[in-house]
Design a protein around this motif. Structure first.
Motif, PDB file in Angstrom:
ATOM      1  N   GLY A 155      -8.622  -1.154  -7.374  1.00  0.00           N
ATOM      2  CA  GLY A 155      -9.450  -0.539  -6.341  1.00  0.00           C
ATOM      3  C   GLY A 155      -8.618   0.239  -5.334  1.00  0.00           C
ATOM      4  O   GLY A 155      -8.962   1.365  -4.951  1.00  0.00           O
ATOM      5  N   LEU A 156      -7.506  -0.352  -4.905  1.00  0.00           N
ATOM      6  CA  LEU A 156      -6.677   0.319  -3.892  1.00  0.00           C
ATOM      7  C   LEU A 156      -6.099   1.626  -4.430  1.00  0.00           C
ATOM      8  O   LEU A 156      -6.087   2.644  -3.734  1.00  0.00           O
ATOM      9  CB  LEU A 156      -5.537  -0.608  -3.429  1.00  0.00           C
ATOM     10  CG  LEU A 156      -5.962  -1.817  -2.593  1.00  0.00           C
ATOM     11  CD1 LEU A 156      -4.746  -2.703  -2.283  1.00  0.00           C
ATOM     12  CD2 LEU A 156      -6.619  -1.377  -1.280  1.00  0.00           C
ATOM     13  N   ARG A 208       0.612   4.240  -2.695  1.00  0.00           N
ATOM     14  CA  ARG A 208       0.469   5.679  -2.425  1.00  0.00           C
ATOM     15  C   ARG A 208       1.499   6.494  -3.191  1.00  0.00           C
ATOM     16  O   ARG A 208       1.235   7.609  -3.632  1.00  0.00           O
ATOM     17  CB  ARG A 208       0.556   5.939  -0.920  1.00  0.00           C
ATOM     18  CG  ARG A 208      -0.798   5.737  -0.240  1.00  0.00           C
ATOM     19  CD  ARG A 208      -0.867   6.505   1.069  1.00  0.00           C
ATOM     20  NE  ARG A 208       0.106   5.979   1.993  1.00  0.00           N
ATOM     21  CZ  ARG A 208      -0.175   5.141   2.995  1.00  0.00           C
ATOM     22  NH1 ARG A 208      -1.421   4.776   3.189  1.00  0.00           N
ATOM     23  NH2 ARG A 208       0.761   4.698   3.788  1.00  0.00           N
ATOM     24  N   ALA A 234      -4.891   2.270   2.485  1.00  0.00           N
ATOM     25  CA  ALA A 234      -4.817   3.126   1.293  1.00  0.00           C
ATOM     26  C   ALA A 234      -5.551   4.442   1.520  1.00  0.00           C
ATOM     27  O   ALA A 234      -5.152   5.484   1.023  1.00  0.00           O
ATOM     28  CB  ALA A 234      -5.401   2.403   0.080  1.00  0.00           C
ATOM     29  N   ALA A 285      -7.389   3.462  -6.789  1.00  0.00           N
ATOM     30  CA  ALA A 285      -8.493   4.425  -6.941  1.00  0.00           C
ATOM     31  C   ALA A 285      -8.768   5.133  -5.611  1.00  0.00           C
ATOM     32  O   ALA A 285      -8.890   6.360  -5.563  1.00  0.00           O
ATOM     33  CB  ALA A 285      -9.748   3.724  -7.451  1.00  0.00           C
ATOM     34  N   ILE A 286      -8.819   4.385  -4.513  1.00  0.00           N
ATOM     35  CA  ILE A 286      -9.125   5.051  -3.246  1.00  0.00           C
ATOM     36  C   ILE A 286      -7.924   5.823  -2.718  1.00  0.00           C
ATOM     37  O   ILE A 286      -8.089   6.859  -2.070  1.00  0.00           O
ATOM     38  CB  ILE A 286      -9.701   4.085  -2.181  1.00  0.00           C
ATOM     39  CG1 ILE A 286      -8.721   3.009  -1.791  1.00  0.00           C
ATOM     40  CG2 ILE A 286     -11.007   3.472  -2.649  1.00  0.00           C
ATOM     41  CD1 ILE A 286      -9.239   2.121  -0.677  1.00  0.00           C
ATOM     42  N   ALA A 287      -6.700   5.368  -3.035  1.00  0.00           N
ATOM     43  CA  ALA A 287      -5.514   6.134  -2.633  1.00  0.00           C
ATOM     44  C   ALA A 287      -5.509   7.487  -3.360  1.00  0.00           C
ATOM     45  O   ALA A 287      -5.106   8.506  -2.792  1.00  0.00           O
ATOM     46  CB  ALA A 287      -4.234   5.355  -2.930  1.00  0.00           C
ATOM     47  N   VAL A 320       0.835  -1.207   0.000  1.00  0.00           N
ATOM     48  CA  VAL A 320       0.000   0.000   0.000  1.00  0.00           C
ATOM     49  C   VAL A 320       0.872   1.261   0.000  1.00  0.00           C
ATOM     50  O   VAL A 320       0.516   2.268  -0.616  1.00  0.00           O
ATOM     51  CB  VAL A 320      -0.978  -0.018   1.189  1.00  0.00           C
ATOM     52  CG1 VAL A 320      -1.760   1.280   1.256  1.00  0.00           C
ATOM     53  CG2 VAL A 320      -1.951  -1.187   1.047  1.00  0.00           C
ATOM     54  N   ILE A 340     -12.513  -4.296  -4.558  1.00  0.00           N
ATOM     55  CA  ILE A 340     -11.362  -4.810  -3.797  1.00  0.00           C
ATOM     56  C   ILE A 340     -11.813  -5.961  -2.908  1.00  0.00           C
ATOM     57  O   ILE A 340     -11.310  -7.082  -2.998  1.00  0.00           O
ATOM     58  CB  ILE A 340     -10.745  -3.702  -2.903  1.00  0.00           C
ATOM     59  CG1 ILE A 340     -10.358  -2.480  -3.738  1.00  0.00           C
ATOM     60  CG2 ILE A 340      -9.553  -4.248  -2.130  1.00  0.00           C
ATOM     61  CD1 ILE A 340     -10.039  -1.240  -2.899  1.00  0.00           C
ATOM     62  N   GLN A 357      -8.295   9.061  -4.434  1.00  0.00           N
ATOM     63  CA  GLN A 357      -9.364   9.846  -3.799  1.00  0.00           C
ATOM     64  C   GLN A 357      -8.845  10.505  -2.518  1.00  0.00           C
ATOM     65  O   GLN A 357      -9.165  11.659  -2.214  1.00  0.00           O
ATOM     66  CB  GLN A 357     -10.556   8.938  -3.466  1.00  0.00           C
ATOM     67  CG  GLN A 357     -11.306   8.425  -4.696  1.00  0.00           C
ATOM     68  CD  GLN A 357     -12.097   7.155  -4.404  1.00  0.00           C
ATOM     69  OE1 GLN A 357     -12.361   6.823  -3.251  1.00  0.00           O
ATOM     70  NE2 GLN A 357     -12.491   6.437  -5.444  1.00  0.00           N
ATOM     71  N   ALA A 358      -8.027   9.754  -1.780  1.00  0.00           N
ATOM     72  CA  ALA A 358      -7.530  10.249  -0.487  1.00  0.00           C
ATOM     73  C   ALA A 358      -6.665  11.492  -0.635  1.00  0.00           C
ATOM     74  O   ALA A 358      -6.549  12.280   0.299  1.00  0.00           O
ATOM     75  CB  ALA A 358      -6.749   9.149   0.233  1.00  0.00           C
TER      76      ALA A 358
END
Lengths: 416, 416
Positions: A78-79, A20, B57, A81-83, A16, B68, A85-86
């Motif tokens: 997926g990971l 990032r 993430a 994509a959310i990283a 992860v 995910i 967004q973060a």
């Protein structure tokens, strides 16, 4: 503003924290005003685990169940994509079937048939980053189909073609394509640019940065591919080949202004050699030899045919992977009468060294220069093949490094 | 011949060896001439790993990226499909989007809206076993949507309804539903049958064999559910509730021939209690109290309203999870004037013990028997609620086990 497809391989998304870091690379391109789509591989190790489970569940199984292996890329997409967004970058994941990226029915080694770029383009023009699971699509049976190992490069190039991208950036664990293997020649230089045709020869000869299929696809669709390292700090580097980035642009030869005669030296070890002596010299004899080998999925590489000592028959020499030699000998001996040869000789421990360069087409004497340089160092040549942009020699493996260094130097590729 | 949906949870598919054991269970049913579809959870631990990566993430992220988490079930469905193929059972995996199993838009806690059973039925009548990834479907946005934790039970029951199955077998790590928790009462008996309504009360009260939602769905669609252990040797046990299997059939009460008055004793610890004293007794006061708590997603359980000591106002007592108590107190105090109460008392360390049985509806005196038995043992009752098929008492946690044992015995549930 450019439209860019960015591709990140397994070591670039190994955990992860690395994901990032990838997100930071993507944000840099978005902040620079580019439209970006991303293609990702599985976290390194993930695919091996999934393949191991698959083999444990059933030694021989229906390849159509590649939903198992495809899940690796699904997780990474997926990971990431959310990283994204973060850190404030609008993003969403796309699986192959959601795009859709259509493949043929060859599950496990499928070929891409078509990609509908419209959903991806509409996301990008809306300021979102689609994060695409590489290595997978949907087959004619409406099931997940994987493209075979290394297929994420192919996914990336195909997506770049489908969305009409200005560039496809391949982020990997090296910072570009080198004139030869730097482990053998410390003076090897990173190339700023290399033509598709040259890269194809480099890739198929063992420079393992990109899959051959993905380079072929880039050449056909004229997708500019930029190979760079994901291990650089995201902020410390420029964003493209027209700034001052570290990397190599694989492009059409028209884009290469100051072309050199020779671009690089490639090599491939573990070659074996088979020679058929005094083969009857009649039409169809080559088909008689290589047809049965092709049926057995044995990949024959260099083929040299010369007149035999007796002046009436012909000698056929070819190379193949050492691992396939015994099987090939068995097949050929079984067809000895049919093919009509007198003797079969085998040799192993061969290495193929190749000199590659588009400039060769317009320069005479390139081959002669290689033979002379190798002769001077006492390197014996077992076989030679040439093409428009490549000269390959087959030599004893013991001389491999010496030959590569000699040729790298004689064509002026050593860095200053 | 029956049509059966078999569901296997995380511990039943924890590794490839366990998955092969599951395949043997499936083969037994196929060999018996049944049409079979299978629903699987993720390998135990897999979902936790995926959730951990997701949180790493991005602490707060778009729930729509549940591709995910859904990958866990995807892997198991593929592995079981090929494990079945390996022992000669034709099988293929189905992801939620391939069925399709349509959900609403509440990603991460989606509800099933519809299932098209036609593809599954056509596979089954062709002699194939569809192996369905549980816990997932496809949302109105054409993206993967997960049903929330434990959702695979719901998937299984919904699939059973969609294919009009004769039975839905839930394989788990226990061999059925017990009259109470055997860790507290070693004399607890496994029930052969339990009515949907009873099971609902048992499940929501802490008997954690099946998700409440899946039992509700079974009741609505009249899906017979058979709970059994996947740890039994596949060959050693009969195949269904009409043979001599180890397990509990959850069914319509019509199917329960010799119904007992009381079926089981459930309990739930970690309850906290809030009492509002001297609340103005006017219409809408309950809404004024419980509306704000519902908005804050605080799950209120037992509610008791009585006349206050002054004879003019009312006292409202309710229970809620201990973890939510502080937040609830804060919310209520902020609305003290609006609601109009004089004092707020809190208590913790409460345990709810419930006596459950459909037979209560036609038997008087069941409640009195409980109160008398508890009084004899010196168990003080803080609050009581009753429904048609259930009596719940709130007691001090210290007396929980004593109360469960006393009630289990007094209703004749101890095994001989």
């Amino acid at each position: 503003m450019s439209r860019i497809v960015m591709k990140f391989g397994g070591t670039s998304v190994a955990n992860v924290e690395r994901i990032r870091n990838v997100a930071a690379h993507v944000k840099r391109e978005v902040d620079a005003g580019n439209e970006v789509a991303v293609v990702v591989s599985a976290m390194s190790g993930a695919t091996n685990q999934l393949v191991a489970w698959t083999k444990e569940a059933s030694a021989i199984h229906d390849a159509r169940d590649d939903a198992i292996v495809a899940s690796g890329e699904q997780v990474t997409s997926g990971l990431l994509a959310i990283a994204l967004q973060a850190i404030g970058v609008p993003a969403r994941s796309f699986q192959g079937w959601q795009i859709p990226l259509r493949t043929d029915a060859a599950h496990g080694a499928a070929r891409i048939e078509s990609i509908d770029g419209s959903a991806l383009i509409s996301r990008m023009t809306d300021g979102q980053v689609p994060v695409i699971a590489g290595f997978q699509g949907i087959g004619p049976d409406e099931r997940i189909a994987t493209l075979g190992r290394g297929g994420s490069d192919t996914s990336a190039v195909a997506v770049a073609a489908a969305v009409n991208a200005d560039r496809c950036d391949i982020y990997t664990d090296v910072d570009g394509i080198y004139t030869t293997d730097p482990r053998i020649v410390p003076q090897a230089r990173r190339l700023d640019r290399i033509a598709f045709e040259e890269m194809l020869e480099m890739a198929s000869l063992g420079a393992k940065v990109m899959q051959v299929r993905s380079v072929e696809m880039a050449m056909v669709h004229k997708v500019r591919v930029f190979v760079r390292s994901s291990f650089d700090a995201p902020d410390a580097i420029q964003s493209g080949p027209d700034g001052e980035p570290l990397g190599t642009l694989i492009c059409d030869e028209d884009e290469i202004v100051e072309s050199q005669v020779v671009t690089g030296i490639a090599y491939s070890k573990d070659e074996a050699q088979i020679t058929l002596r005094r083969v009857a010299d009649r039409p169809g004899v080559a088909a008689g030899v290589f047809g049965p080998l092709a049926e057995a999925s044995i990949n024959v590489d260099m083929i040299v045919q010369t007149i035999s000592e007796d002046g009436k028959t012909t000698d056929i020499t070819f190379t193949l992977p050492t691992a396939d030699q015994a099987r090939a000998v068995e097949i050929l001996n079984a067809k000895k009468t049919e093919i009509g040869f007198e003797a079969l000789n085998t040799e192993t421990d061969a290495c193929k060294v190749s000199v590659i360069g588009i400039g060769m087409r317009s320069h005479a004497g390139v081959a002669a220069q290689a033979f002379e340089a190798l002769a001077k160092r006492g390197v014996n040549i077992r076989a030679i093949t040439t093409s428009e942009i490549k000269i390959s020699v087959l030599i004893d493996t013991a001389f491999a490094e010496l030959a590569v260094r000699t040729l790298h130097s004689v064509y002026g590729l050593d860095k200053a």
